[in-house]
Motif scaffolding. Structure first.
Motif, PDB file in Angstrom:
ATOM      1  N   GLY A  42       0.836  -1.422   0.443  1.00 31.70           N
ATOM      2  CA  GLY A  42       0.324   0.165   0.056  1.00 31.70           C
ATOM      3  C   GLY A  42       1.590   0.918  -0.043  1.00 31.70           C
ATOM      4  N   ARG A  43       1.780   1.167   0.652  1.00 33.20           N
ATOM      5  CA  ARG A  43       2.964   2.336   0.786  1.00 33.20           C
ATOM      6  C   ARG A  43       4.156   2.007  -0.067  1.00 33.20           C
ATOM      7  NH1 ARG A  43       0.316   1.928   5.186  1.00 33.20           N
ATOM      8  NH2 ARG A  43       0.270   2.976   6.655  1.00 33.20           N
ATOM      9  N   GLY A  44       4.347   1.140  -1.260  1.00 38.39           N
ATOM     10  CA  GLY A  44       4.994   1.015  -2.102  1.00 38.39           C
ATOM     11  C   GLY A  44       6.524   0.792  -1.745  1.00 38.39           C
ATOM     12  N   ILE A  45       6.751   0.273  -0.320  1.00 36.26           N
ATOM     13  CA  ILE A  45       7.752  -0.958   0.500  1.00 36.26           C
ATOM     14  C   ILE A  45       7.920  -1.300   0.151  1.00 36.26           C
ATOM     15  CG2 ILE A  45       8.784  -0.602   2.281  1.00 36.26           C
ATOM     16  CD1 ILE A  45       6.607   1.727   3.361  1.00 36.26           C
ATOM     17  N   SER A  46       9.639  -1.743   0.223  1.00 35.80           N
ATOM     18  CA  SER A  46      10.384  -3.166  -0.061  1.00 35.80           C
ATOM     19  C   SER A  46      11.260  -3.525   0.243  1.00 35.80           C
ATOM     20  CB  SER A  46      10.411  -3.548  -1.877  1.00 35.80           C
ATOM     21  OG  SER A  46      11.012  -2.389  -2.490  1.00 35.80           O
ATOM     22  N   SER A  47      11.342  -4.331   0.895  1.00 30.29           N
ATOM     23  CA  SER A  47      12.869  -5.005   1.967  1.00 30.29           C
ATOM     24  C   SER A  47      13.562  -4.205   1.175  1.00 30.29           C
ATOM     25  CB  SER A  47      12.615  -6.306   1.376  1.00 30.29           C
ATOM     26  OG  SER A  47      11.943  -7.311   2.393  1.00 30.29           O
ATOM     27  N   GLY A  48      14.675  -3.424   2.739  1.00 33.91           N
ATOM     28  CA  GLY A  48      15.552  -3.006   2.323  1.00 33.91           C
ATOM     29  C   GLY A  48      15.297  -1.543   1.831  1.00 33.91           C
ATOM     30  N   ASP A  49      14.439  -0.963   1.814  1.00 29.89           N
ATOM     31  CA  ASP A  49      14.304   0.717   1.436  1.00 29.89           C
ATOM     32  C   ASP A  49      14.488   1.663   2.661  1.00 29.89           C
ATOM     33  OD1 ASP A  49      13.404  -0.088  -1.313  1.00 29.89           O
ATOM     34  OD2 ASP A  49      11.118   0.535  -0.736  1.00 29.89           O
ATOM     35  N   ARG A  50      14.892   2.273   2.619  1.00 23.61           N
ATOM     36  CA  ARG A  50      14.895   3.262   4.114  1.00 23.61           C
ATOM     37  C   ARG A  50      13.283   3.597   4.227  1.00 23.61           C
ATOM     38  NH1 ARG A  50      18.428   2.405   8.090  1.00 23.61           N
ATOM     39  NH2 ARG A  50      18.582   5.133   8.014  1.00 23.61           N
ATOM     40  N   VAL A  51      13.012   3.834   4.962  1.00 25.67           N
ATOM     41  CA  VAL A  51      11.637   4.148   5.321  1.00 25.67           C
ATOM     42  C   VAL A  51      11.740   5.132   6.977  1.00 25.67           C
ATOM     43  CG1 VAL A  51      10.226   2.369   4.588  1.00 25.67           C
ATOM     44  CG2 VAL A  51      11.498   2.475   7.028  1.00 25.67           C
ATOM     45  N   GLU A  52      10.244   6.638   6.566  1.00 28.86           N
ATOM     46  CA  GLU A  52      11.322   6.767   7.808  1.00 28.86           C
ATOM     47  C   GLU A  52       9.393   7.394   8.221  1.00 28.86           C
ATOM     48  OE1 GLU A  52      12.016  11.209   9.105  1.00 28.86           O
ATOM     49  OE2 GLU A  52      12.545  10.979   7.118  1.00 28.86           O
ATOM     50  N   ILE A  53       9.647   6.750   9.558  1.00 28.95           N
ATOM     51  CA  ILE A  53       8.235   6.783  10.927  1.00 28.95           C
ATOM     52  C   ILE A  53       8.267   7.874  11.065  1.00 28.95           C
ATOM     53  CG2 ILE A  53       7.865   4.655  12.602  1.00 28.95           C
ATOM     54  CD1 ILE A  53      10.580   3.342  12.015  1.00 28.95           C
ATOM     55  N   GLU A  54       7.530   8.257  11.375  1.00 30.75           N
ATOM     56  CA  GLU A  54       6.617   9.383  12.544  1.00 30.75           C
ATOM     57  C   GLU A  54       5.486   9.042  13.928  1.00 30.75           C
ATOM     58  OE1 GLU A  54       5.639  13.552  11.410  1.00 30.75           O
ATOM     59  OE2 GLU A  54       4.019  12.029  11.545  1.00 30.75           O
ATOM     60  N   THR A  55       6.034   9.250  15.103  1.00 36.42           N
ATOM     61  CA  THR A  55       4.973   8.398  15.382  1.00 36.42           C
ATOM     62  C   THR A  55       3.838   9.901  16.196  1.00 36.42           C
ATOM     63  OG1 THR A  55       5.809   9.618  17.565  1.00 36.42           O
ATOM     64  CG2 THR A  55       6.944   7.820  17.186  1.00 36.42           C
ATOM     65  N   SER A  56       3.064   9.554  16.548  1.00 34.06           N
ATOM     66  CA  SER A  56       2.147  10.593  16.794  1.00 34.06           C
ATOM     67  C   SER A  56       2.418  11.857  17.855  1.00 34.06           C
ATOM     68  CB  SER A  56       0.380   9.731  17.560  1.00 34.06           C
ATOM     69  OG  SER A  56       1.168   8.889  18.464  1.00 34.06           O
TER      70      SER A  56
END
Ligand SMILES: Nc1nc2c(c(=O)[nH]1)N[C@H]1C(S)=C(S)[C@@H](COP(=O)(O)OP(=O)(O)OC[C@H]3O[C@@H](n4cnc5c(=O)[nH]c(N)nc54)[C@H](O)[C@@H]3O)O[C@H]1N2
Ligand SMILES: Nc1nc2c(c(=O)[nH]1)N[C@H]1C(S)=C(S)[C@@H](COP(=O)(O)OP(=O)(O)OC[C@H]3O[C@@H](n4cnc5c(=O)[nH]c(N)nc54)[C@H](O)[C@@H]3O)O[C@H]1N2
Ligand code: SF4
Ligand code: SF4
Ligand code: SF4
Ligand code: SF4
Ligand code: SF4
Ligand SMILES: [Mo]
Lengths: 329, 221, 832
Positions: free
Chosen positions: C775-789
């Motif tokens: 759904g977010r176009g993420i695949s293994s190895g990608d750097r992802v940005e996480i934001e908490t509430s």
């Protein structure tokens, strides 16, 4: 000299190489043991053995010029093997210990290779020694055999050197084919391919020397080149069509025909490097005045094709997973 | 005739990596070379997915392609079945690495570090010095030895191999789930033979490679 | 200066091996460490003579000697010269003498004690387990209110300990590795090499692999879930709903429960009025039960067959057995409702309940050591996964119902109390629990001060510290409120803020709240001391740093007595110097062997030594011949010697500890399975909660503090935590799990373990379900940005995997490194 790139870890220290990229996962794993250096010395050994044999086989050795008295063809052969050998040694983890490579003739093809290189260089060297010209004189002319093997002693040396040359041309392929670890390699097809490719390349080399020495190239010679190239084509295609879903080989074939190497392999190795020279060879056989030109073209195509064949064969060496879960068999 | 072998009951393994680490501290394998990696793989599809474990090490093959391929004779198969590499004889041709179907061999680059940076995995193994290699040879390969130094030490000191902790491979001693058993495969009532008897016959990895390993598995997923 | 070392002979492995204890994680395995001729520890093996871990060690223990020669070790006392404290701000340390350091600290201690001893914040994880009575005496002697386990207190056993004391008089409950056949693992990693008693459990369970079914209820396929036979993914923070749904199935649909047990060993039959309170004997205090023949009777009148169900009338008022109230209450947790909350399919809810009920073998018995005992081979265990949430106490009160209703408390196969509550009672092991006037187990929690039990509830008092523990009559800890109070000082009428902190073997900056909040909290404390072996995040915030020892250099005979579960034998042992530390210690001329020497020296310098001795005599129950004379002074070694002799006998002093130091004993059947052997009752209806609430409401009213009290209810419910209502774009839960080859901050600088993790289980990756990733176009190895509430941001590498709930981002406890502690806690806001 390190072939496949070796990673370095968070401390910046280089990682020791394991054949597997990732020892901790269960995927098919590409070998990281041998690469460019091996492709180069495989090619040189093939040429070295081949040029010598072809020269003798076509009886051209004496006609194509000399250098310090030694036939140019033999000189090329010696040089190729010497350089190939040096690269081989330099690529060892412990080059200074290279002499130990002769130890295990019982089972190791590398040992066989080492011996055949040595024997070839010594025997073939001895064979041509009487011809060696040195400051106007021939210091070894006293030796009792003729370099072209036209007398008994000469012939014996020539035969021994010839056999050694055969082994030199073959063993690289055998090193890959002997173990069952990498299914794509583990087949008679590989040494056969290497042998035919070496032979074809060598013929091309000899033809080019003929051109340089402007000796007439015979139709028969063109046919020989064409037949060898065609044979290689058959050996390649045959290997591509057999045991296609064996774990490991399947992935190798994907890499060759669909994946990363498809352009180079299909285009440059199969097409330009093998099929085309075969075709041109036959054309040359038919059309006399094209032979010189075609020989030069085939030389270029075969040498580059031969080298790429070896390089890519190494690079698509894939280990299947050490274990295939019962539900996936 | 003795033939040392290991039986690994994969069903018992909890994937804790204790074997991996115990091996490193015992054999002081070169930095980031792991003789006993525990392979993990996912199986199934959410929500019925799970993670499987497969403890591995050198299989100490009866018909060892690494031995066959080795030009220098550095890798030898001892009479007791242990396949061991003499790093001083090794010339670094890496033929064994290409030949081993299991990736059980590691090559220490000349530029590589023999020991782990910042680590005090130091001078000596836990049984007398003469038994195990302390410094690995740059440009040579290294591999699992079945802890031959411990086996030999045990025999020389009359300890029961596979039972006494100092006469048993380090990875076996540490295993909390006790899924690794070490003993004499040629002896019908050794611990390994009896375990195979009970849970057997025992599978091997890469059977297609026809290496007839002495490391056998039961309970593979 | 003579050296004190553990003997290097006489163990199972021959010469060069020293018997000691691994203290990297709380399992405290018995080890033998090998010292080579260069005085280098080069190998650690499990101690085969120690029944606790029967010769096994884990990856962490195997690599434990790393750090001994750590170049970054702290070797001398240090004082900061840069007054500005903060993350990444260079403290500009200057070495100072022990004298200077200790005097400075002692002086500050005196000032604070004169002002208000409550203002001393002493934070340490597990110091009590290691140094037992002595550490406790130090705290008491200085007049401190107790100690804070801090990070542990924020989300370790919040909903475990109090509840275990309430129903088992134990510190916590674990399944019976030798007899359990069905184990529900709720947010715990029991069975893997995480959690407690790992070596015993792992071995026993793997041996009985085929006849044990382990089910792991967890948003992530943790290492324990991987080992389990079934992984049941669940939406985080919703377990109570699933549990109460199972209870409903069991007692209302399947009619499976241990009636005999409930009648005789619990308060299930106690009559409850419409106000939810017990109906007590006229004029008296005793709750009544309904006797089929003679009507209402005091619970202890020997009623043969007290009613568990039905509605009765006592003196004109309607009365129901507590069990009936519970029965009616859980009806609202239908499988379909449960599915809608937990994402666990209604069918699975029914199946799990049935499997659990059937596996409980109600009515069956088993003979152990010639004694006939109830056989209840099904149990549930829960831990951090159910603790690290708001309303976590309700989670605990729900799940304890499962083993209690099945009569599976402290009987073969059931939930076994690990009676750490008996620390100190090594030789006279008494498992009976004192009963309250209501006939209920009321041993209470050991520790006191800032840690407490659940029942009986404490009287609410005006808060004396920012932990506001006095306003938590049933909670084990209040630690997290310190952070709240530090962020919003006048939220609760500004309770006294700590004026000094002593941090020992805990890394609150990384393992508790969001670093920046913890940082602000520490910054507000005028004087901070940290006793540590190497620099880590928290120590870098200190004003004075004192060097501590590596566990292989320590003399700590007080290591807790691990009375391991089930058929396991008793084993008592301690840490002893495998090699001598080169570090100079606090006491001139005395080899430095344990941080306790620092504490004693501080007591001496602050004039509280006599009080410490007095406290020790009482807490350690010192016999006359070994008592410490307050007018005397004793070296740490003498104290160890006396304690050892007092505990193990005159022939087992320090010399014995150094040369042998392992005491083992078989367990009597009463010790293995105590429940049938004492009368005090467990609870299924938590009436005390109502009384606690009344008292609490009165108090906060009086103090004018706004305070949540609606969790104080006699029957538990599932309630959504703040994270439950996710609002886009913050639509995922972040969940955190431990890994077998790391122990939080203890191991994060271990070169072997970190190199291994680097290669193997990349601890910096976050796990995300393929559905969610797609759904977010993420695949293994990608750097992802996480934001908490809360607006915290962090990038990480994605691992797309089937092993995680689609609504969850899973992180691995990377040895306290990275923001994992934070995201884990924030996304499921914690409250004890
Ligand atoms: N290797 C190792 N072992 C240790 C320790 C260590 O650091 N390393 N520490 C020791 C200590 S101090 C303790 S307290 C124990 C703790 O041991 P455990 O609590 O058993 O292990 P954790 O991984 O902390 O447990 C958290 C689990 O709960 C899951 N979880 C998170 N949220 C939820 C939820 O809402 N519902 C459910 N059902 N599950 C959830 C997580 O995915 C994770 O699998 O381990 C002890 N043993
Ligand atoms: N993300 C996340 N956070 C968690 C948890 C989790 O699973 N995930 N678990 C929670 C739980 S259950 C608990 S109990 C807490 C525990 O959290 P903490 O109480 O912080 O315990 P550790 O993280 O083990 O930190 C121990 C500290 O002691 C230091 N240390 C190691 N050896 C020695 C020594 O010999 N002497 C001294 N003085 N210091 C030493 C280490 O460097 C480390 O800084 O963490 C909680 N926080
Ligand atoms: S030590 Fe044993 S249980 Fe742990 S990973 Fe290795 S084989 Fe598996
Ligand atoms: S596993 Fe590999 S290294 Fe080990 S014996 Fe077999 S072939 Fe040789
Ligand atoms: S690398 Fe060493 S051991 Fe391996 S084959 Fe070459 S010489 Fe033999
Ligand atoms: S047998 Fe010894 S060398 Fe081989 S993996 Fe186990 S510990 Fe390592
Ligand atoms: S770290 Fe491992 S060896 Fe040490 S106590 Fe914990 S479980 Fe035992
Ligand atoms: Mo904990």
């Amino acid at each position: 000299m390190t072939s496949p790139s070796l990673a370095s870890d968070h401390t910046g220290a280089p990682l020791p190489r394991n054949v597997f990229m990732d020892q901790f996962s269960l995927e098919p794993r590409t070998q990281r043991v041998w690469d460019l250096n091996h492709a180069v010395w495989f090619t040189l050994m093939g040429l070295g053995g081949g040029v010598f044999l072809v020269g003798r086989f076509l009886n051209l050795t004496e006609d194509l010029g000399h250098w310090i008295g030694i036939p140019t063809i033999d000189m090329i052969s010696f040089a190729a093997i010497a350089v190939g050998g040096m690269i081989l040694v330099a690529d060892l983890g412990r080059p200074l210990q290279f002499w130990r490579a002769f130890a295990n003739v019982r089972t190791s093809w590398i040992s066989w290779g080492a011996w055949s290189d040595l024997i070839f260089l010594t025997v073939a060297g001895l064979l041509v020694l009487p011809a060696l010209r040195f400051g106007g004189s021939r210091p070894f002319s006293g030796l009792g055999w003729d370099p072209d093997g036209s007398n008994g002693a000469g012939l014996t040396l020539e035969i021994i050197a010839g056999i050694a040359a055969m082994v030199v041309m073959t063993y690289a392929g055998a090193v890959l084919a002997r173990p069952r670890s990498i299914p794509y390699w583990s087949s008679l097809a590989i040494p056969v391919q290497f042998l035919l490719s070496s032979a074809a390349m060598s013929v091309a080399v000899v033809l080019v020397i003929e051109v340089i020495a402007d000796e007439p190239i015979s139709g028969g010679q063109m046919v020989l080149l064409a037949v060898l190239a065609a044979g290689l084509l058959v050996a390649l295609v045959g290997h591509l069509l057999t045991r296609t879903d064996t774990p490991g080989k399947k992935e190798s074939l994907d890499g060759l025909l669909r994946g990363r190497y498809r352009h180079v392999f299909v285009g440059l190795v199969l097409g330009a490097g093998t099929a085309l020279p075969a075709l041109l060879g036959f054309v040359g056989a038919a059309v006399g005045d094209l032979r010189d030109a075609l020989s030069v073209i085939c030389f270029g195509l075969l040498i580059s094709g031969g080298f790429l064949l070896r390089l890519i064969t190494l690079r698509v060496g894939i280990f299947p997973p050490v274990y295939i879960p019962s539900n996936q068999r | 005739m003795t033939r040392w072998g290991m039986v690994i009951d994969a069903e018992r393994c909890v994937g804790c990596q204790a074997c991996t680490v115990a091996c490193k501290t015992e054999n002081q394998s070169p930095h980031d070379a792991w003789y006993a990696p525990v392979i993990e793989w996912e199986a199934g599809v959410y929500p019925d997915a799970t993670l499987n474990y497969l403890p591995t090490l050198c299989n100490h093959c009866e018909d060892a392609p690494c031995v066959t391929a080795c030009p220098s004779g550095a890798i030898k198969r001892r009479d007791d079945g242990i396949v061991i590499a003499d790093e001083d004889v090794c010339i670094g041709s890496r033929a064994c690495m290409a030949a081993c179907p299991y990736g059980a061999i590691n090559f220490l680059e000349n530029s590589g570090t023999a020991s782990m940076p910042g680590s005090s995995v130091a001078s000596q193994p836990s049984v007398p010095e003469r038994y195990a290699r302390q410094q690995h040879v740059p440009g040579a390969i290294s591999k699992c030895t079945y802890c031959a130094h411990r086996i030999d030490y045990g025999i020389e000191n009359g300890l029961e191999v596979g039972v006494h902790p100092l006469a048993t491979p380090a990875c076996v001693v540490t295993c909390p789930a006790e899924c690794r058993i070490f003993g004499d495969l040629d002896n019908p009532d050794s611990n390994v033979s009896r375990y195979l008897e009970a849970k057997g016959p025992g599978e091997v990895l890469r059977p297609d490679a026809k290496t007839s390993p002495n490391t056998k598995y039961v309970g593979l997923p | 200066m003579e050296t004190v070392q553990g003997a290097r002979s006489g163990t199972a492995y021959g010469d060069g091996w020293v018997r000691s204890a691994c203290t990297i994680c709380l399992n405290r395995c018995g080890i033998l460490a090998h010292v080579n001729d260069d005085e280098v520890v080069d190998k650690i093996l499990g101690d085969p003579a120690n029944p606790h871990n029967h010769g096994r060690t884990c990856a962490k223990g195997d690599a434990g000697f790393e750090g001994l020669n750590d170049p970054e070790r702290i070797t001398v006392p240090l004082r900061r010269t840069n007054p500005e404290r903060g993350v990444g701000v260079d403290p500009r340390w200057e070495p100072i003498s022990w004298d200077e350091a200790l005097d400075a600290i002692a002086q500050k201690l005196c000032e604070t004690i004169d002002d208000d001893p409550e203002k001393i914040l002493y934070t340490s994880f597990d110091v009590f387990h290691l140094r037992g009575a002595l550490a406790a005496s130090w705290v008491t002697g200085l007049g401190m209110p107790g100690y804070s386990t801090w990070s542990a207190a924020i989300f370790c056993g919040n909903n475990v300990h109090g509840i275990a004391y309430m129903n088992q008089n134990a510190f916590e409950g674990t399944p019976d590795p030798d007899h359990s056949k069905y184990i529900l693992n709720f947010g715990s990693q029991f069975g893997s090499v995480v959690h407690y008693d790992t070596m015993h459990a792992t071995r026993a369970l793997s041996e009985r692999r085929s006849d044990v079914k382990m089910v792991s209820i967890d948003p992530v396929c943790s290492s324990a879930a991987a080992v389990a036979d079934e992984w049941v993914p669940i939406r985080p923070g919703t377990d109570a709903a699933l549990i109460l749904g199972m209870v409903d199935q069991l007692i209302n649909e399947l009619d499976i429960y241990d009636a005999e047990f409930l009648k005789n060993f619990t308060n299930a039959a106690y009559l409850v009025g419409s106000d939810g309170r017990y109906i007590r004997e006229p004029g008296g205090h005793k709750p009544l039960v309904w006797d089929q023949h003679n009507g209402a009777q005091p619970f202890d009148a020997g009623t043969a067959d007290a009613a568990l169900t039905g509605v009765y009338e006592v003196d004109g008022v309607e009365a129901k057995p507590g069990f009936q109230v519970l029965k009616d209450h859980v009806r609202s947790y239908s499988p379909d409702y449960v599915e809608s909350i937990t994402t666990v399919a209604a069918e699975k809810v029914r199946r799990l309940a049935r499997e659990f009920g059937e596996a409980s073998c109600i009515g069956q018995t088993i003979e152990i050591d010639g004694v006939e005992l109830p056989y209840r081979p099904a149990t549930a265990i829960w831990y951090r996964g159910l603790s690290a949430h708001k309303h976590s106490m309700l989670n605990g009160l729900s799940i304890i119902l499962l083993p209690t209703l099945m009569g599976a408390l402290d009987v073969p196969g059931g939930l076994l109390g690990d009676p750490w509550g008996l620390i100190g009672k090594v030789k006279d092991r008494t498992y009976t629990a004192t009963a309250s006037p209501e006939g209920l187990i009321s041993q209470g929690f050991i520790g006191g001060g800032r840690v407490g039990g659940l029942y009986p509830p404490r009287k609410a008092r005006a808060p004396r510290t920012t932990e506001m523990f006095e306003l938590m009559p049933c909670a084990p800890y209040g630690t997290v409120f310190s952070l709240l109070n530090s962020e919003q000082p006048d939220l609760f009428g500004t309770p006294p803020f700590p004026s000094m902190m002593i941090n020992f073997q805990s890394n609150m900056m990384k393992t508790s709240g969001p670093p920046e909040i913890v940082e602000r909290f520490i910054k507000r404390i005028p004087f901070v001391v940290s006793i540590s072996r190497r620099f880590e995040e928290t120590t870098e915030m200190a004003d004075i740093v004192l060097p501590d020892l590596h566990y292989l250099e320590r003399l700590t005979p007080f290591v807790f007595q691990h009375l391991s579960s089930g058929d396991g034998r008793h084993s008592v042992y301690g840490a002893k110097p495998v090699v001598s530390s080169k570090i100079e210690g606090p006491v001139p001329g005395e080899p430095y062997v344990d941080a306790m020497q620092i504490y004693l020296e501080l007591a001496r310098r602050s004039g509280t030594l006599p009080d410490v001795y007095e406290a020790f005599n009482t807490i350690a129950k010192m016999k006359d011949e070994y008592r410490l004379d307050p007018s005397e002074q004793y070296s740490y070694f003498e104290i160890c010697d006396r304690w050892l002799k007092n505990t193990f006998g005159s022939d087992k002093g320090l010399q014995w500890h150094l040369s042998d130091g392992l005491w083992t004993d078989d367990k009597t059947v009463e010790e293995k399975y105590p429940r049938p052997f004492f009368e005090a009752r467990a609870q299924v209806y938590f009436e005390f909660m109502l009384r606690a609430r009344d008292d609490l409401e009165r108090k906060v009213e009086e103090l004018g503090i706004a305070w949540e009290t609606d969790d104080y209810q006699p029957v538990p419910d599932w309630k959504p935590g703040p994270a439950f209502e996710r609002t886009a774009p913050h639509d995922l839960f972040v969940v955190n799990m431990k890994v077998p080859n790391h122990a939080l901050s203890h191991t994060h600088k271990n070169p072997i373990l970190s190199t291994l993790s680097n290669r193997h289980n990349d601890l910096k990756s976050v796990w995300i379900n393929p559905q969610t990733a797609a759904g977010r176009g993420i695949s293994s190895g990608d750097r992802v940005e996480i934001e908490t509430s809360q607006g915290r941001r962090q990038t990480a590498t994605a691992r797309v995997t089937q092993l995680v709930h689609p609504e969850v981002l899973a992180t691995q406890a990377a040895a306290g490194a990275g923001p994992k502690a934070v995201t884990a806690t924030r996304s499921t806001s914690t409250r004890s």
